[in-house]
Design a protein around this motif. Structure first.
Motif, PDB file in Angstrom:
ATOM      1  N   GLN A 236       6.537   3.747   4.311  1.00 36.86           N
ATOM      2  CA  GLN A 236       7.140   3.050   5.460  1.00 36.86           C
ATOM      3  C   GLN A 236       7.950   1.834   5.003  1.00 36.86           C
ATOM      4  O   GLN A 236       8.890   1.421   5.667  1.00 36.86           O
ATOM      5  CB  GLN A 236       6.049   2.600   6.438  1.00 36.86           C
ATOM      6  CG  GLN A 236       5.294   3.753   7.080  1.00 36.86           C
ATOM      7  CD  GLN A 236       4.048   3.266   7.813  1.00 36.86           C
ATOM      8  OE1 GLN A 236       3.984   2.101   8.236  1.00 36.86           O
ATOM      9  NE2 GLN A 236       3.065   4.133   7.971  1.00 36.86           N
ATOM     10  N   TYR A 237       7.551   1.288   3.851  1.00 38.87           N
ATOM     11  CA  TYR A 237       8.229   0.078   3.354  1.00 38.87           C
ATOM     12  C   TYR A 237       9.188   0.394   2.217  1.00 38.87           C
ATOM     13  O   TYR A 237      10.119  -0.350   1.947  1.00 38.87           O
ATOM     14  CB  TYR A 237       7.172  -0.937   2.866  1.00 38.87           C
ATOM     15  CG  TYR A 237       6.195  -1.274   3.960  1.00 38.87           C
ATOM     16  CD1 TYR A 237       6.502  -2.218   4.936  1.00 38.87           C
ATOM     17  CD2 TYR A 237       4.972  -0.586   4.062  1.00 38.87           C
ATOM     18  CE1 TYR A 237       5.619  -2.500   5.966  1.00 38.87           C
ATOM     19  CE2 TYR A 237       4.086  -0.865   5.094  1.00 38.87           C
ATOM     20  CZ  TYR A 237       4.423  -1.826   6.043  1.00 38.87           C
ATOM     21  OH  TYR A 237       3.549  -2.087   7.083  1.00 38.87           O
ATOM     22  N   ARG A 245       2.730   7.541  -8.305  1.00 38.17           N
ATOM     23  CA  ARG A 245       3.478   7.409  -9.550  1.00 38.17           C
ATOM     24  C   ARG A 245       4.684   6.465  -9.377  1.00 38.17           C
ATOM     25  O   ARG A 245       5.096   5.769 -10.296  1.00 38.17           O
ATOM     26  CB  ARG A 245       3.925   8.808  -9.949  1.00 38.17           C
ATOM     27  CG  ARG A 245       5.079   8.926 -10.869  1.00 38.17           C
ATOM     28  CD  ARG A 245       4.696   8.456 -12.273  1.00 38.17           C
ATOM     29  NE  ARG A 245       5.835   8.716 -13.114  1.00 38.17           N
ATOM     30  CZ  ARG A 245       6.122   9.913 -13.630  1.00 38.17           C
ATOM     31  NH1 ARG A 245       5.323  10.929 -13.425  1.00 38.17           N
ATOM     32  NH2 ARG A 245       7.182  10.066 -14.380  1.00 38.17           N
ATOM     33  N   ASP A 246       5.266   6.447  -8.172  1.00 38.88           N
ATOM     34  CA  ASP A 246       6.478   5.654  -7.928  1.00 38.88           C
ATOM     35  C   ASP A 246       6.174   4.206  -7.557  1.00 38.88           C
ATOM     36  O   ASP A 246       7.086   3.392  -7.454  1.00 38.88           O
ATOM     37  CB  ASP A 246       7.295   6.289  -6.790  1.00 38.88           C
ATOM     38  CG  ASP A 246       7.693   7.721  -7.112  1.00 38.88           C
ATOM     39  OD1 ASP A 246       8.154   7.964  -8.231  1.00 38.88           O
ATOM     40  OD2 ASP A 246       7.519   8.593  -6.237  1.00 38.88           O
ATOM     41  N   ALA A 247       4.906   3.902  -7.287  1.00 39.96           N
ATOM     42  CA  ALA A 247       4.553   2.553  -6.818  1.00 39.96           C
ATOM     43  C   ALA A 247       4.262   1.623  -7.992  1.00 39.96           C
ATOM     44  O   ALA A 247       3.980   2.067  -9.109  1.00 39.96           O
ATOM     45  CB  ALA A 247       3.341   2.635  -5.902  1.00 39.96           C
ATOM     46  N   THR A 248       4.344   0.335  -7.738  1.00 38.37           N
ATOM     47  CA  THR A 248       3.998  -0.680  -8.752  1.00 38.37           C
ATOM     48  C   THR A 248       2.787  -1.464  -8.249  1.00 38.37           C
ATOM     49  O   THR A 248       2.539  -1.506  -7.032  1.00 38.37           O
ATOM     50  CB  THR A 248       5.160  -1.671  -8.943  1.00 38.37           C
ATOM     51  OG1 THR A 248       5.395  -2.318  -7.666  1.00 38.37           O
ATOM     52  CG2 THR A 248       6.434  -0.969  -9.406  1.00 38.37           C
ATOM     53  N   PRO A 249       2.057  -2.138  -9.157  1.00 39.24           N
ATOM     54  CA  PRO A 249       0.936  -2.976  -8.695  1.00 39.24           C
ATOM     55  C   PRO A 249       1.405  -4.043  -7.695  1.00 39.24           C
ATOM     56  O   PRO A 249       0.703  -4.335  -6.723  1.00 39.24           O
ATOM     57  CB  PRO A 249       0.431  -3.615  -9.992  1.00 39.24           C
ATOM     58  CG  PRO A 249       0.832  -2.669 -11.073  1.00 39.24           C
ATOM     59  CD  PRO A 249       2.135  -2.078 -10.629  1.00 39.24           C
ATOM     60  N   GLU A 250       2.622  -4.586  -7.926  1.00 39.87           N
ATOM     61  CA  GLU A 250       3.147  -5.637  -7.038  1.00 39.87           C
ATOM     62  C   GLU A 250       3.328  -5.099  -5.615  1.00 39.87           C
ATOM     63  O   GLU A 250       2.964  -5.752  -4.639  1.00 39.87           O
ATOM     64  CB  GLU A 250       4.502  -6.172  -7.560  1.00 39.87           C
ATOM     65  CG  GLU A 250       4.432  -6.885  -8.909  1.00 39.87           C
ATOM     66  CD  GLU A 250       4.193  -5.937 -10.099  1.00 39.87           C
ATOM     67  OE1 GLU A 250       3.558  -6.376 -11.074  1.00 39.87           O
ATOM     68  OE2 GLU A 250       4.635  -4.766 -10.035  1.00 39.87           O
ATOM     69  N   LEU A 251       3.882  -3.886  -5.517  1.00 36.74           N
ATOM     70  CA  LEU A 251       4.118  -3.288  -4.194  1.00 36.74           C
ATOM     71  C   LEU A 251       2.786  -3.027  -3.487  1.00 36.74           C
ATOM     72  O   LEU A 251       2.629  -3.308  -2.297  1.00 36.74           O
ATOM     73  CB  LEU A 251       4.898  -1.972  -4.337  1.00 36.74           C
ATOM     74  CG  LEU A 251       5.209  -1.272  -3.010  1.00 36.74           C
ATOM     75  CD1 LEU A 251       6.283  -2.020  -2.238  1.00 36.74           C
ATOM     76  CD2 LEU A 251       5.650   0.167  -3.236  1.00 36.74           C
ATOM     77  N   HIS A 255       1.136  -4.955   0.127  1.00 32.65           N
ATOM     78  CA  HIS A 255       0.769  -4.265   1.378  1.00 32.65           C
ATOM     79  C   HIS A 255      -0.733  -4.024   1.484  1.00 32.65           C
ATOM     80  O   HIS A 255      -1.184  -3.074   2.137  1.00 32.65           O
ATOM     81  CB  HIS A 255       1.563  -2.959   1.499  1.00 32.65           C
ATOM     82  CG  HIS A 255       3.043  -3.196   1.550  1.00 32.65           C
ATOM     83  ND1 HIS A 255       3.666  -3.764   2.636  1.00 32.65           N
ATOM     84  CD2 HIS A 255       4.014  -2.999   0.616  1.00 32.65           C
ATOM     85  CE1 HIS A 255       4.970  -3.898   2.388  1.00 32.65           C
ATOM     86  NE2 HIS A 255       5.201  -3.443   1.176  1.00 32.65           N
ATOM     87  N   GLU A 256      -1.502  -4.924   0.851  1.00 33.60           N
ATOM     88  CA  GLU A 256      -2.969  -4.782   0.855  1.00 33.60           C
ATOM     89  C   GLU A 256      -3.505  -4.691   2.280  1.00 33.60           C
ATOM     90  O   GLU A 256      -4.357  -3.865   2.599  1.00 33.60           O
ATOM     91  CB  GLU A 256      -3.603  -5.975   0.124  1.00 33.60           C
ATOM     92  CG  GLU A 256      -5.120  -5.909   0.074  1.00 33.60           C
ATOM     93  CD  GLU A 256      -5.731  -7.019  -0.771  1.00 33.60           C
ATOM     94  OE1 GLU A 256      -6.968  -7.123  -0.763  1.00 33.60           O
ATOM     95  OE2 GLU A 256      -4.990  -7.764  -1.436  1.00 33.60           O
ATOM     96  N   GLN A 257      -2.977  -5.582   3.161  1.00 33.11           N
ATOM     97  CA  GLN A 257      -3.442  -5.611   4.551  1.00 33.11           C
ATOM     98  C   GLN A 257      -3.234  -4.288   5.264  1.00 33.11           C
ATOM     99  O   GLN A 257      -4.148  -3.733   5.877  1.00 33.11           O
ATOM    100  CB  GLN A 257      -2.600  -6.651   5.293  1.00 33.11           C
ATOM    101  CG  GLN A 257      -3.256  -7.729   5.615  1.00 33.11           C
ATOM    102  CD  GLN A 257      -4.041  -8.773   5.662  1.00 33.11           C
ATOM    103  OE1 GLN A 257      -3.510  -9.778   5.410  1.00 33.11           O
ATOM    104  NE2 GLN A 257      -5.281  -8.570   6.019  1.00 33.11           N
ATOM    105  N   GLU A 258      -1.994  -3.763   5.151  1.00 33.24           N
ATOM    106  CA  GLU A 258      -1.656  -2.528   5.861  1.00 33.24           C
ATOM    107  C   GLU A 258      -2.432  -1.328   5.305  1.00 33.24           C
ATOM    108  O   GLU A 258      -2.775  -0.402   6.031  1.00 33.24           O
ATOM    109  CB  GLU A 258      -0.147  -2.230   5.745  1.00 33.24           C
ATOM    110  CG  GLU A 258       0.755  -3.295   6.346  1.00 33.24           C
ATOM    111  CD  GLU A 258       1.171  -4.358   5.331  1.00 33.24           C
ATOM    112  OE1 GLU A 258       2.350  -4.714   5.335  1.00 33.24           O
ATOM    113  OE2 GLU A 258       0.323  -4.833   4.541  1.00 33.24           O
ATOM    114  N   LEU A 259      -2.694  -1.355   3.992  1.00 38.42           N
ATOM    115  CA  LEU A 259      -3.417  -0.243   3.363  1.00 38.42           C
ATOM    116  C   LEU A 259      -4.882  -0.233   3.771  1.00 38.42           C
ATOM    117  O   LEU A 259      -5.507   0.827   3.870  1.00 38.42           O
ATOM    118  CB  LEU A 259      -3.304  -0.330   1.832  1.00 38.42           C
ATOM    119  CG  LEU A 259      -1.925  -0.012   1.260  1.00 38.42           C
ATOM    120  CD1 LEU A 259      -1.801  -0.531  -0.174  1.00 38.42           C
ATOM    121  CD2 LEU A 259      -1.647   1.490   1.297  1.00 38.42           C
TER     122      LEU A 259
END
Length: 389
Positions: A236-237, A245-251, A255-259
């Protein structure tokens, strides 16, 4: 090698004639756990715990299988191969079905197989069974399928006949192993590269917890779903994200809250583990086993705290390994909730390490410990049959 000899002789006693002999290895995964179904990286190697096959076409329309270790037999008409109620036979029948689904006629054949891969230790005995027979049939039928195709057929055999939705790593490692090298597989593109593993500097030692908690299979499926939920949120973001595989730790952290707490931790583990596999390859090229070992410890901590697939027995074994001399790194290996830890140990400290782990396991949990040393070997191939006695 006595086992290969025994299997060849069992074949001659049962079926007369000379078989094609094939050796199929089990595998260890040095790092990269639960990344395969997230289209990430894994770093497995084929090891010298293996399954031997004696196989020959029999000029009939019947497939006759003999499980040497179980002392059991199974036979079926070649044209009516389907899932059976015989668990061990399904791994082999699933492979036959894969050839047939490709329009390749499989005539009657005889097969005796048996091995040295400890069952339930997470060394992929099932993949070795599938890959060994796939290779043997390819040779006998002259189909000239490449190894990647055989690995994918073996994987589908496991999906459709053993009903385990495994990734490709186990079958890939059994077929693509190289002596003294580990192979990094990109589970999305299926590109791979080999890295040197100096077996004179570090011995692979497996400590079998001897437990398999019943959570394993249900939790495995739950983890897959949690990762998929995470991808759906992140998309969504960041619409370009197709898998973790496409995500980074920063990303993920952004979005910790939404996850939500649980999915956040699952995603963070997978994203960090992929980075660890990439770093591990660089450490091997630099010959830096201490740095490689630190990635293993970090992998275990992530599996324990973020992915939550460890268990007290595995944690005790890894904590004990950290206190033992000559250990570069240790972590749980495989799906989790039991099975083995994989440890990299200086060869001159292996005996002391095994004694140390055995004592710690007995002392802390009152449990017996089974250990195996493993060498890194070549993948599935023909075995030159011993001559008859």
């Amino acid at each position: 090698m006595l086992l290969a000899h025994a299997i060849a002789n069992t074949f001659r006693q049962h079926f007369q004639g000379e078989p094609l002999m094939v050796r199929a290895p089990g595998r260890v995964n040095l790092i990269g756990e639960h990344t395969d179904y997230n289209a990430g990286y894994v770093l497995p190697a084929a090891v010298d715990k293996e399954i031997f096959f004696a196989v020959a076409l029999n000029q009939t329309d019947t497939i006759r299988l003999v499980a040497h270790d179980l002392n059991k037999k199974f036979s079926v008409a070649a044209e009516s191969v389907q899932r059976s109620n015989t668990g061990w036979a399904n791994y082999l029948l699933g492979v036959v079905a894969q050839f047939q689904q490709r329009g390749i006629a499989v005539p009657g054949f005889d097969c005796v197989f048996g091995g040295t891969i400890p069952m339930g230790a997470g060394l992929s005995s099932s993949a070795a069974v599938e890959c060994g027979l796939a290779f043997a049939l390819d040779q006998l039928l002259g189909t000239q399928l490449d190894r990647l195709t055989l690995a994918q057929m073996a994987q589908k055999a496991e999906h459709e006949f053993a009903l385990v939705q495994c990734g490709l790593m186990d079958q890939f490692a059994s077929l693509f192993g190289r002596q003294g090298q580990v192979v990094r597989l990109d589970c999305r593109s299926l590109q791979y590269e080999y890295f040197p593993f100096d077996t004179t500097a570090a011995q692979v030692v497996l400590c079998n917890s001897g437990v398999k908690h019943s959570l394993a299979s249900s939790e495995y499926n739950t983890r897959r779903q949690e990762c998929e939920q995470g991808v759906a949120v992140l998309q969504q973001y960041e619409p370009t994200i197709q898998s973790l595989r496409d995500a980074t730790p920063e990303l993920v952290r952004a979005h910790e809250q939404e996850l939500g707490d649980v999915v956040f931790r699952r995603c963070l583990y997978v994203v960090e583990e992929n980075l660890r596999v990439e770093a591990a390859g660089r450490h091997l090229l630099a010959g830096d086993l201490a740095a490689f070992g630190r990635e293993m410890y970090a992998s275990h901590a992530g599996l324990r705290d973020l992915y939550e697939v460890s268990c007290p027995e595995l944690d005790v074994l890894v904590a004990a390994a950290q206190q033992a001399p000559g250990v570069f790194g240790a972590r749980m290996m495989g799906g989790g909730f039991g099975g083995c830890t994989i440890n990299l140990v200086a060869p001159n400290q292996v005996e002391a390490f095994i004694a140390h782990q055995t004592a710690a396991y007995q002392q802390q949990l009152g449990l017996e410990l089974e250990t195996y040393t493993a060498s890194i070997v070549a993948g599935v191939g023909e075995w030159i049959a011993p001559t008859a006695e």
